[in-house]
Motif scaffolding. Structure first.
Motif, PDB file in Angstrom:
ATOM      1  N   HIS A   1       0.957  -1.329   0.317  1.00 23.29           N
ATOM      2  CA  HIS A   1       0.288  -0.377  -0.043  1.00 23.29           C
ATOM      3  C   HIS A   1       0.936   0.934   0.293  1.00 23.29           C
ATOM      4  CE1 HIS A   1      -2.807  -2.790   1.611  1.00 23.29           C
ATOM      5  NE2 HIS A   1      -3.660  -2.441   0.852  1.00 23.29           N
ATOM      6  N   LEU A   2       0.455   2.611   0.004  1.00 23.60           N
ATOM      7  CA  LEU A   2       1.005   3.662  -0.361  1.00 23.60           C
ATOM      8  C   LEU A   2       0.268   4.965  -0.163  1.00 23.60           C
ATOM      9  CD1 LEU A   2       2.894   3.605  -3.988  1.00 23.60           C
ATOM     10  CD2 LEU A   2       3.810   3.815  -1.039  1.00 23.60           C
ATOM     11  N   CYS A   3       0.498   5.594   0.769  1.00 21.25           N
ATOM     12  CA  CYS A   3      -1.254   6.908   1.314  1.00 21.25           C
ATOM     13  C   CYS A   3      -0.731   7.526   0.836  1.00 21.25           C
ATOM     14  CB  CYS A   3       0.084   7.223   2.249  1.00 21.25           C
ATOM     15  SG  CYS A   3       1.342   8.263   2.427  1.00 21.25           S
ATOM     16  N   ASP A   4      -1.939   7.990   0.368  1.00 20.63           N
ATOM     17  CA  ASP A   4      -2.225   9.349  -0.942  1.00 20.63           C
ATOM     18  C   ASP A   4      -1.029  10.596  -0.904  1.00 20.63           C
ATOM     19  OD1 ASP A   4      -3.460  10.234   1.565  1.00 20.63           O
ATOM     20  OD2 ASP A   4      -4.497  10.836   1.019  1.00 20.63           O
ATOM     21  N   THR A   5      -0.239  10.798  -0.348  1.00 17.37           N
ATOM     22  CA  THR A   5       1.178  11.795   0.318  1.00 17.37           C
ATOM     23  C   THR A   5       2.020  10.541  -0.640  1.00 17.37           C
ATOM     24  OG1 THR A   5       0.440  12.774   1.837  1.00 17.37           O
ATOM     25  CG2 THR A   5       3.282  12.874   0.729  1.00 17.37           C
ATOM     26  N   CYS A   6       2.287   9.494  -0.639  1.00 23.45           N
ATOM     27  CA  CYS A   6       3.268   9.013  -1.447  1.00 23.45           C
ATOM     28  C   CYS A   6       3.060   8.596  -2.898  1.00 23.45           C
ATOM     29  CB  CYS A   6       3.605   7.971  -0.328  1.00 23.45           C
ATOM     30  SG  CYS A   6       4.813   7.939   1.105  1.00 23.45           S
ATOM     31  N   THR A   7       2.187   8.548  -2.739  1.00 23.61           N
ATOM     32  CA  THR A   7       1.627   7.834  -4.120  1.00 23.61           C
ATOM     33  C   THR A   7       1.935   9.450  -5.198  1.00 23.61           C
ATOM     34  OG1 THR A   7      -0.486   6.723  -3.033  1.00 23.61           O
ATOM     35  CG2 THR A   7      -0.857   7.646  -5.295  1.00 23.61           C
ATOM     36  N   ARG A   8       0.964  10.427  -4.449  1.00 22.33           N
ATOM     37  CA  ARG A   8       1.394  12.131  -5.737  1.00 22.33           C
ATOM     38  C   ARG A   8       2.454  12.040  -5.830  1.00 22.33           C
ATOM     39  NH1 ARG A   8      -3.208  13.328  -2.713  1.00 22.33           N
ATOM     40  NH2 ARG A   8      -1.263  14.205  -0.557  1.00 22.33           N
ATOM     41  N   ALA A   9       3.353  11.464  -5.020  1.00 21.46           N
ATOM     42  CA  ALA A   9       4.982  12.076  -4.924  1.00 21.46           C
ATOM     43  C   ALA A   9       5.713  11.115  -6.004  1.00 21.46           C
ATOM     44  CB  ALA A   9       5.465  12.249  -3.857  1.00 21.46           C
ATOM     45  N   HIS A  10       5.171   9.815  -6.311  1.00 21.56           N
ATOM     46  CA  HIS A  10       6.013   8.809  -7.055  1.00 21.56           C
ATOM     47  C   HIS A  10       4.932   8.686  -8.307  1.00 21.56           C
ATOM     48  CE1 HIS A  10       7.837   8.011  -2.584  1.00 21.56           C
ATOM     49  NE2 HIS A  10       8.606   7.956  -3.764  1.00 21.56           N
ATOM     50  N   LEU A  11       3.882   8.684  -8.916  1.00 18.35           N
ATOM     51  CA  LEU A  11       2.803   8.898  -9.577  1.00 18.35           C
ATOM     52  C   LEU A  11       4.008   8.359 -11.100  1.00 18.35           C
ATOM     53  CD1 LEU A  11       0.015   8.852 -10.589  1.00 18.35           C
ATOM     54  CD2 LEU A  11       0.211  11.062 -10.749  1.00 18.35           C
TER      55      LEU A  11
ATOM     56  N   VAL B   1       6.634   7.016 -11.530  1.00 17.98           N
ATOM     57  CA  VAL B   1       7.190   5.656 -11.157  1.00 17.98           C
ATOM     58  C   VAL B   1       6.310   4.692 -11.320  1.00 17.98           C
ATOM     59  CG1 VAL B   1       8.161   4.482  -9.601  1.00 17.98           C
ATOM     60  CG2 VAL B   1       9.137   6.248 -10.012  1.00 17.98           C
ATOM     61  N   ILE B   2       5.004   4.808 -10.257  1.00 21.92           N
ATOM     62  CA  ILE B   2       3.568   4.063 -10.577  1.00 21.92           C
ATOM     63  C   ILE B   2       3.499   4.009 -12.414  1.00 21.92           C
ATOM     64  CG2 ILE B   2       1.119   3.438 -10.153  1.00 21.92           C
ATOM     65  CD1 ILE B   2       2.283   4.808  -7.557  1.00 21.92           C
ATOM     66  N   GLU B   3       3.501   4.905 -13.042  1.00 22.60           N
ATOM     67  CA  GLU B   3       3.089   4.475 -13.955  1.00 22.60           C
ATOM     68  C   GLU B   3       3.660   4.029 -14.979  1.00 22.60           C
ATOM     69  OE1 GLU B   3       1.332   8.585 -15.428  1.00 22.60           O
ATOM     70  OE2 GLU B   3      -0.399   8.915 -14.202  1.00 22.60           O
ATOM     71  N   SER B   4       4.963   4.562 -15.483  1.00 25.98           N
ATOM     72  CA  SER B   4       5.824   4.171 -15.305  1.00 25.98           C
ATOM     73  C   SER B   4       5.938   2.138 -15.651  1.00 25.98           C
ATOM     74  CB  SER B   4       7.511   4.100 -14.986  1.00 25.98           C
ATOM     75  OG  SER B   4       7.661   3.809 -14.292  1.00 25.98           O
ATOM     76  N   HIS B   5       4.877   1.859 -14.608  1.00 31.62           N
ATOM     77  CA  HIS B   5       5.321   0.168 -14.601  1.00 31.62           C
ATOM     78  C   HIS B   5       3.996  -0.430 -15.238  1.00 31.62           C
ATOM     79  CE1 HIS B   5       8.405   1.106 -11.550  1.00 31.62           C
ATOM     80  NE2 HIS B   5       9.061   0.260 -12.110  1.00 31.62           N
ATOM     81  N   LEU B   6       3.558   0.808 -15.849  1.00 35.20           N
ATOM     82  CA  LEU B   6       2.259  -0.070 -16.113  1.00 35.20           C
ATOM     83  C   LEU B   6       1.821  -0.718 -17.454  1.00 35.20           C
ATOM     84  CD1 LEU B   6      -0.340   3.386 -14.957  1.00 35.20           C
ATOM     85  CD2 LEU B   6      -0.302   1.018 -13.974  1.00 35.20           C
ATOM     86  N   ASP B   7       1.404  -1.410 -17.839  1.00 36.78           N
ATOM     87  CA  ASP B   7       1.202  -2.120 -19.141  1.00 36.78           C
ATOM     88  C   ASP B   7       0.788  -1.187 -20.077  1.00 36.78           C
ATOM     89  OD1 ASP B   7       2.134  -4.562 -18.271  1.00 36.78           O
ATOM     90  OD2 ASP B   7      -0.314  -5.828 -18.095  1.00 36.78           O
ATOM     91  N   PRO B   8       1.758  -0.774 -21.250  1.00 35.36           N
ATOM     92  CA  PRO B   8       1.516   0.159 -22.418  1.00 35.36           C
ATOM     93  C   PRO B   8       0.219  -0.335 -22.853  1.00 35.36           C
ATOM     94  CG  PRO B   8       2.841  -0.862 -23.513  1.00 35.36           C
ATOM     95  CD  PRO B   8       2.524  -2.185 -22.211  1.00 35.36           C
ATOM     96  N   VAL B   9      -0.707   0.835 -23.000  1.00 45.48           N
ATOM     97  CA  VAL B   9      -2.484   0.264 -23.932  1.00 45.48           C
ATOM     98  C   VAL B   9      -2.120   0.170 -25.257  1.00 45.48           C
ATOM     99  CG1 VAL B   9      -4.769   1.748 -24.184  1.00 45.48           C
ATOM    100  CG2 VAL B   9      -3.558   2.313 -22.504  1.00 45.48           C
ATOM    101  N   PRO B  10      -3.270  -0.744 -25.903  1.00 45.50           N
ATOM    102  CA  PRO B  10      -2.587  -1.802 -27.391  1.00 45.50           C
ATOM    103  C   PRO B  10      -3.199  -0.380 -27.770  1.00 45.50           C
ATOM    104  CG  PRO B  10      -4.121  -2.969 -26.149  1.00 45.50           C
ATOM    105  CD  PRO B  10      -3.447  -1.982 -25.419  1.00 45.50           C
ATOM    106  N   THR B  11      -2.776  -0.443 -29.246  1.00 43.18           N
ATOM    107  CA  THR B  11      -3.119   0.367 -30.594  1.00 43.18           C
ATOM    108  C   THR B  11      -3.811  -0.059 -31.493  1.00 43.18           C
ATOM    109  OG1 THR B  11      -0.875   0.749 -31.075  1.00 43.18           O
ATOM    110  CG2 THR B  11      -1.353   2.405 -30.026  1.00 43.18           C
TER     111      THR B  11
END
Length: 66
Positions: A43-53, A55-65
């Motif tokens: 779990h990440l608190c909302d403060t840490c989520t905002r601070a590391h957004l 990095v979190i997004e970079s680990h998401l699977d790419p959306v197929p085109t």
């Protein structure tokens, strides 16, 4: 693969602890981010989520085109 997906992960009523800063909260607040890495829930608190957004997004699977 034996990892639980978000569909298989059961909700918990235990207190949540931020994996980054160690903040604890009663239950799991809906504003916190939950990830499962190698079968372990983090779990990440909302403060840490905002601070590391980014990095979190970079680990998401790419959306197929199309």
């Amino acid at each position: 693969m034996n990892q639980k997906t978000y569909e298989q992960a059961e909700l918990t009523t235990d207190n949540a602890e931020c994996a980054q800063c160690g903040t604890t909260a009663e239950g799991t607040p809906t504003t916190w981010t939950c990830t499962i890495t190698n079968g372990t829930r983090h779990h990440l608190c909302d403060t840490c989520t905002r601070a590391h957004l980014r990095v979190i997004e970079s680990h998401l699977d790419p959306v197929p085109t199309r």
